[in-house]
Design an enzyme around this catalytic site. Structure first.
Site, PDB file in Angstrom:
ATOM      1  N   LYS A 127      -7.859 -19.144   5.735  1.00  0.00           N
ATOM      2  CA  LYS A 127      -6.500 -19.711   5.790  1.00  0.00           C
ATOM      3  C   LYS A 127      -5.602 -18.873   6.681  1.00  0.00           C
ATOM      4  O   LYS A 127      -5.873 -17.701   6.957  1.00  0.00           O
ATOM      5  CB  LYS A 127      -5.886 -19.810   4.389  1.00  0.00           C
ATOM      6  CG  LYS A 127      -5.671 -18.490   3.636  1.00  0.00           C
ATOM      7  CD  LYS A 127      -4.368 -17.767   3.887  1.00  0.00           C
ATOM      8  CE  LYS A 127      -4.195 -16.547   2.997  1.00  0.00           C
ATOM      9  NZ  LYS A 127      -3.188 -15.594   3.434  1.00  0.00           N
ATOM     10  N   ASP A 136      -5.344 -16.170  -4.247  1.00  0.00           N
ATOM     11  CA  ASP A 136      -5.533 -17.200  -3.216  1.00  0.00           C
ATOM     12  C   ASP A 136      -6.696 -18.148  -3.509  1.00  0.00           C
ATOM     13  O   ASP A 136      -6.947 -19.074  -2.730  1.00  0.00           O
ATOM     14  CB  ASP A 136      -5.788 -16.540  -1.850  1.00  0.00           C
ATOM     15  CG  ASP A 136      -4.542 -15.885  -1.281  1.00  0.00           C
ATOM     16  OD1 ASP A 136      -3.430 -16.280  -1.692  1.00  0.00           O
ATOM     17  OD2 ASP A 136      -4.682 -14.986  -0.433  1.00  0.00           O
TER      18      ASP A 136
HETATM   19  P1  ATP Z   1      -5.955 -12.200   1.286  1.00  0.00           P
HETATM   20  O1  ATP Z   1      -5.263 -13.006   2.314  1.00  0.00           O
HETATM   21  O2  ATP Z   1      -6.470 -13.025   0.125  1.00  0.00           O
HETATM   22  O3  ATP Z   1      -5.224 -10.967   0.867  1.00  0.00           O
HETATM   23  P2  ATP Z   1      -7.609 -10.542   2.953  1.00  0.00           P
HETATM   24  O4  ATP Z   1      -8.130 -11.161   4.204  1.00  0.00           O
HETATM   25  O5  ATP Z   1      -6.417  -9.650   3.102  1.00  0.00           O
HETATM   26  O6  ATP Z   1      -7.320 -11.738   1.960  1.00  0.00           O
HETATM   27  P3  ATP Z   1     -10.250 -10.018   2.041  1.00  0.00           P
HETATM   28  O7  ATP Z   1     -10.923  -9.735   3.325  1.00  0.00           O
HETATM   29  O8  ATP Z   1     -10.452 -11.348   1.433  1.00  0.00           O
HETATM   30  O9  ATP Z   1      -8.694  -9.721   2.232  1.00  0.00           O
HETATM   31  O10 ATP Z   1     -10.625  -8.895   0.956  1.00  0.00           O
HETATM   32  C1  ATP Z   1     -10.222  -7.554   1.137  1.00  0.00           C
HETATM   33  C2  ATP Z   1     -10.888  -6.583   0.150  1.00  0.00           C
HETATM   34  O11 ATP Z   1     -11.558  -7.221  -0.929  1.00  0.00           O
HETATM   35  C3  ATP Z   1     -11.933  -5.762   0.877  1.00  0.00           C
HETATM   36  O12 ATP Z   1     -11.510  -4.420   0.813  1.00  0.00           O
HETATM   37  C4  ATP Z   1     -13.244  -5.974   0.169  1.00  0.00           C
HETATM   38  O13 ATP Z   1     -13.936  -4.781  -0.112  1.00  0.00           O
HETATM   39  C5  ATP Z   1     -12.878  -6.696  -1.116  1.00  0.00           C
HETATM   40  N1  ATP Z   1     -13.815  -7.832  -1.348  1.00  0.00           N
HETATM   41  C6  ATP Z   1     -14.408  -8.145  -2.505  1.00  0.00           C
HETATM   42  N2  ATP Z   1     -15.194  -9.230  -2.356  1.00  0.00           N
HETATM   43  C7  ATP Z   1     -15.088  -9.622  -1.078  1.00  0.00           C
HETATM   44  C8  ATP Z   1     -15.686 -10.671  -0.326  1.00  0.00           C
HETATM   45  N3  ATP Z   1     -16.545 -11.551  -0.860  1.00  0.00           N
HETATM   46  N4  ATP Z   1     -15.342 -10.763   0.964  1.00  0.00           N
HETATM   47  C9  ATP Z   1     -14.449  -9.897   1.519  1.00  0.00           C
HETATM   48  N5  ATP Z   1     -13.889  -8.873   0.866  1.00  0.00           N
HETATM   49  C10 ATP Z   1     -14.194  -8.735  -0.433  1.00  0.00           C
END
Ligand code: ATP
Length: 297
Positions: free
Chosen positions: A11, A135
């Site tokens: 997203k 989310d």
């Molecule tokens: P959001 O917009 O929901 O905050 P994001 O892009 O900032 O998402 P993600 O990449 O979804 O963050 O996740 C970040 C953290 O979550 C990472 O530090 C990772 O270690 C942990 N994590 C746990 N499970 C997952 C997964 N399946 N994929 C990615 N990261 C994960």
């Protein structure tokens, strides 16, 4: 059926505002979210055990992985005495504000629902998902939505007008809790008008959507490259640009494919992870059997 294949989209936030603090200490958010055609691919195979592999990814596969949490929540809720082998081919950048982890959880929930013919409703899946991450309910719903509260109040909007989005992931990701902690200290001068953006989406007015672009976490995210990336996107003809979520990815919106393609080429000179994507409808979805054996998307 012993195997299912799921596509779970990333997203972007067309707008993100922090409108207050809730009694439980969480931030009260007002956001417009859009799924885009950059997908995690999730393959689930029936098993007596619970295993997870993420080939080529550095994300740990342990009990804190959102996919493992989703599988455990599903089996706990349904009472099924079964397991699953999960394979996730990660495409969505990590710590990007693109909700890749939430997409994985949503994909596991819809995939297990199909694999075990559990027939849980969307609202049951959303309730399970909300316990895993803020989310996840949106990652299940997808499309264009106004999302409020801590991500639990979701209103589906009509699809946004056709456009092209160039997303740039800098070399350093951002931790969401740290970004909110900095927001509490520093605040923000950016407060996008989500009401105006919702009206523009309903009117199919891309210019109005862009006029209401903005992210209240952008100034405090700690992502030092954001202004530079935005400048490059703007110079390449973006109608608007912004950080997504709590960062660190930054994106620009374009009304012509050619402009977006040349923006991607320009950004590629400086950044390794650059994506040209389009808005997509719907959230995580099981592929029909016909496509399951076919190659990558
Ligand atoms: P959001 O917009 O929901 O905050 P994001 O892009 O900032 O998402 P993600 O990449 O979804 O963050 O996740 C970040 C953290 O979550 C990472 O530090 C990772 O270690 C942990 N994590 C746990 N499970 C997952 C997964 N399946 N994929 C990615 N990261 C994960």
């Amino acid at each position: 059926m012993n195997t299912v294949k799921v596509l779970a989209p990333a997203k972007l936030n067309l707008a993100l505002d922090v409108v207050g603090l809730l009694p439980n200490g969480y931030h009260d958010l007002d956001m417009i979210m859009q799924t885009v055609d950059l997908y995690e691919t999730i393959i689930l195979r029936k098993s007596q055990e619970l295993t997870l592999t993420l080939p080529g990814s550095r994300v740990p596969a342990g009990e804190n992985n959102t996919a493992t949490k989703a599988a455990l929540a599903f089996f706990h809720y349904t009472g099924l005495l079964a397991g699953v082998n999960m394979e996730i081919r990660k495409t969505v950048p990590v710590r990007a504000g693109m909700a890749g982890g939430s997409a994985d959880a949503a994909g596991v929930l819809v995939g297990l629902n199909a694999l075990y013919d559990a027939r849980l409703s969307m609202s049951e899946l959303c309730a399970l998902g909300a316990g895993i991450g803020a989310d996840v309910p949106f990652a299940l719903m997808g499309g264009t939505c106004r999302v409020r509260g801590v991500g639990d109040l979701i209103k589906a909007l009509p699809p946004m007008p056709d456009c092209w989005l160039v997303v740039v992931m800098p070399s350093f990701g951002i931790s969401t809790p740290e970004a909110f902690a900095r927001y509490d200290q520093l605040g923000s001068t950016i407060h996008p008008d989500c009401e105006a953006q919702e009206r523009a989406i309903r009117a199919g007015d891309l210019g109005g959507i862009c006029a209401a672009f903005g992210n209240a976490l952008e100034e405090c995210s700690g992502a030092v490259e954001t202004p530079h990336i935005r400048q490059l996107l703007d110079e390449a003809g973006a109608l608007a640009s912004s950080m997504t979520g709590s960062g660190a990815a930054v994106f620009g919106i374009f009304d012509q494919e050619e402009k977006a393609a040349s923006a991607r080429a320009a950004l590629k000179l400086e950044y390794r992870q650059v994506y040209l994507v389009r808005p997509c409808k719907g959230g995580a979805r099981v592929l029909p059997p016909l496509y399951r054996g076919k190659g990558k998307r």
